[in-house]
Design a protein around this motif. Structure first.
Motif, PDB file in Angstrom:
ATOM      1  N   PHE A 146       0.850  -1.182   0.000  1.00 51.67           N
ATOM      2  CA  PHE A 146       0.000   0.000   0.000  1.00 51.67           C
ATOM      3  C   PHE A 146       0.887   1.234   0.000  1.00 51.67           C
ATOM      4  CE2 PHE A 146       0.588  -1.191   4.460  1.00 51.67           C
ATOM      5  CZ  PHE A 146       0.983   0.007   5.052  1.00 51.67           C
ATOM      6  N   THR A 147       0.312   2.339  -0.418  1.00 59.67           N
ATOM      7  CA  THR A 147       0.988   3.630  -0.374  1.00 59.67           C
ATOM      8  C   THR A 147       0.044   4.624   0.275  1.00 59.67           C
ATOM      9  OG1 THR A 147       2.209   3.139  -2.411  1.00 59.67           O
ATOM     10  CG2 THR A 147       2.070   5.461  -1.757  1.00 59.67           C
ATOM     11  N   LEU A 148       0.521   5.288   1.336  1.00 64.40           N
ATOM     12  CA  LEU A 148      -0.287   6.272   2.060  1.00 64.40           C
ATOM     13  C   LEU A 148       0.565   7.505   2.341  1.00 64.40           C
ATOM     14  CD1 LEU A 148      -2.081   3.962   4.684  1.00 64.40           C
ATOM     15  CD2 LEU A 148      -3.074   4.951   2.606  1.00 64.40           C
ATOM     16  N   PRO A 149      -0.076   8.676   2.447  1.00 62.13           N
ATOM     17  CA  PRO A 149       0.675   9.897   2.726  1.00 62.13           C
ATOM     18  C   PRO A 149       1.059  10.014   4.204  1.00 62.13           C
ATOM     19  CG  PRO A 149      -1.663  10.400   2.479  1.00 62.13           C
ATOM     20  CD  PRO A 149      -1.498   8.936   2.162  1.00 62.13           C
ATOM     21  N   ALA A 150       2.317  10.385   4.444  1.00 64.56           N
ATOM     22  CA  ALA A 150       2.813  10.613   5.808  1.00 64.56           C
ATOM     23  C   ALA A 150       2.576  12.072   6.177  1.00 64.56           C
ATOM     24  CB  ALA A 150       4.293  10.279   5.895  1.00 64.56           C
TER      25      ALA A 150
ATOM     26  N   GLN B 188      -8.961   3.523   2.074  1.00 66.16           N
ATOM     27  CA  GLN B 188      -8.403   2.651   1.035  1.00 66.16           C
ATOM     28  C   GLN B 188      -7.596   1.493   1.634  1.00 66.16           C
ATOM     29  OE1 GLN B 188      -5.601   4.747  -1.545  1.00 66.16           O
ATOM     30  NE2 GLN B 188      -5.210   6.241   0.077  1.00 66.16           N
ATOM     31  N   PHE B 189      -6.712   1.791   2.576  1.00 63.90           N
ATOM     32  CA  PHE B 189      -5.949   0.735   3.241  1.00 63.90           C
ATOM     33  C   PHE B 189      -6.867  -0.125   4.097  1.00 63.90           C
ATOM     34  CE2 PHE B 189      -4.254  -0.635   7.306  1.00 63.90           C
ATOM     35  CZ  PHE B 189      -3.208  -1.449   6.941  1.00 63.90           C
TER      36      PHE B 189
ATOM     37  N   TYR C 123      -7.404  -4.219   3.626  1.00 58.07           N
ATOM     38  CA  TYR C 123      -7.010  -5.177   4.655  1.00 58.07           C
ATOM     39  C   TYR C 123      -8.208  -5.787   5.384  1.00 58.07           C
ATOM     40  CZ  TYR C 123      -1.922  -4.918   4.577  1.00 58.07           C
ATOM     41  OH  TYR C 123      -0.595  -5.051   4.237  1.00 58.07           O
ATOM     42  N   GLY C 124      -9.430  -5.406   5.004  1.00 55.66           N
ATOM     43  CA  GLY C 124     -10.625  -5.960   5.636  1.00 55.66           C
ATOM     44  C   GLY C 124     -10.792  -5.510   7.073  1.00 55.66           C
ATOM     45  N   LEU C 125     -10.352  -4.292   7.385  1.00 53.04           N
ATOM     46  CA  LEU C 125     -10.388  -3.795   8.759  1.00 53.04           C
ATOM     47  C   LEU C 125     -11.420  -2.689   8.973  1.00 53.04           C
ATOM     48  CD1 LEU C 125      -6.544  -3.686   9.378  1.00 53.04           C
ATOM     49  CD2 LEU C 125      -8.178  -5.422  10.159  1.00 53.04           C
ATOM     50  N   ARG C 126     -12.294  -2.465   8.003  1.00 52.81           N
ATOM     51  CA  ARG C 126     -13.316  -1.420   8.135  1.00 52.81           C
ATOM     52  C   ARG C 126     -14.390  -1.876   9.107  1.00 52.81           C
ATOM     53  NH1 ARG C 126     -15.997   2.765   8.680  1.00 52.81           N
ATOM     54  NH2 ARG C 126     -16.950   3.904   6.966  1.00 52.81           N
ATOM     55  N   TRP C 127     -14.595  -1.105  10.153  1.00 55.71           N
ATOM     56  CA  TRP C 127     -15.646  -1.368  11.140  1.00 55.71           C
ATOM     57  C   TRP C 127     -16.845  -0.563  10.681  1.00 55.71           C
ATOM     58  CZ3 TRP C 127     -14.424  -1.166  17.082  1.00 55.71           C
ATOM     59  CH2 TRP C 127     -15.510  -1.681  17.800  1.00 55.71           C
ATOM     60  N   ASP C 128     -17.685  -1.200   9.899  1.00 57.95           N
ATOM     61  CA  ASP C 128     -18.789  -0.509   9.240  1.00 57.95           C
ATOM     62  C   ASP C 128     -20.029  -0.525  10.129  1.00 57.95           C
ATOM     63  OD1 ASP C 128     -20.041   0.932   7.308  1.00 57.95           O
ATOM     64  OD2 ASP C 128     -20.367  -0.760   5.952  1.00 57.95           O
ATOM     65  N   ALA C 129     -20.030   0.351  11.110  1.00 55.78           N
ATOM     66  CA  ALA C 129     -21.152   0.505  12.041  1.00 55.78           C
ATOM     67  C   ALA C 129     -21.251   1.989  12.378  1.00 55.78           C
ATOM     68  CB  ALA C 129     -20.919  -0.321  13.305  1.00 55.78           C
TER      69      ALA C 129
END
Length: 194
Positions: free
Chosen positions: A45-49, A143-144, A148-154
């Motif tokens: 992945f690429t994310l801004p620091a 996006q990350f 990674y399947g870590l979205r807590w969609d609540a």
């Protein structure tokens, strides 16, 4: 008041709050639909620091080429700054020299909607300068977190608080995904897993 100045109080407060009873194995594997597990290769992945040792767009695979990486997924801004996240970051900062001695980089991922993410991240850091080897990354639009399947969609949730240790070969050697706000891995435990 800077983030780290209030962290001792927050750490004591968080420690005093009961945690949902879950075994380490349950924390590592259930609930979030995580797309990766121990032994698998971590997705690039690429994310801004926005703070810490690294700057600009940070590509995970380039960081991982230089040694092990600990990826800590915070909750971002679910309508407030999470005290458990603040306490976890303070604990990691307190152990920054030990991570550096082991040649480990620590990437803190702060997810959220793009529109206010930089503003909320700045509020979270509140002028705190992160020591080497830590870097604070933004995850705009999840996006990350989604990859990674870590979205807590609540309602009023963002991401499952998670700690992922990736060895130099790119394999996940330890992964803890919490189904509660306070189910965090301590820095001592992360260091022991390296």
């Amino acid at each position: 008041m800077p983030l780290l100045a209030t962290c001792s109080f927050l750490l004591a407060t968080v420690a005093a709050v009961p945690v949902m009873a879950q075994s380490d194995a349950a924390n590592r594997s259930k609930g979030s639909g995580t797309k990766l597990a121990e032994g698998q290769t971590a997705k690039d992945f690429t994310l801004p620091a926005v703070a810490g040792e690294l700057s600009g767009d940070v590509k995970f695979s380039e960081v991982n080429e230089k040694g092990p990486v600990v990826v800590v997924v915070l909750r971002g801004y679910p309508g407030y700054q999470c005290p458990a996240c603040s306490a976890q970051v303070a604990d990691l900062v307190k152990h920054a020299d030990q991570f550096a001695e082991k040649g480990v980089r620590v990437l803190l991922v702060y997810p959220g909607d793009e529109s206010q993410l930089a503003k909320h991240a700045d509020e979270f850091l509140h002028g705190t300068k992160l020591p080497r080897p830590m870097t604070f990354l933004l995850d705009p639009g999840y996006q990350f977190t989604n990859a990674y399947g870590l979205r807590w969609d609540a309602p009023r949730e963002t991401a499952y608080p998670s700690t992922i240790v990736v060895d130099r070969s790119g394999k996940i050697s330890f992964m803890n995904v919490s189904n509660s706000h306070r189910g965090r891995v301590k820095a001592d435990d992360v260091l022991a897993a390296l």
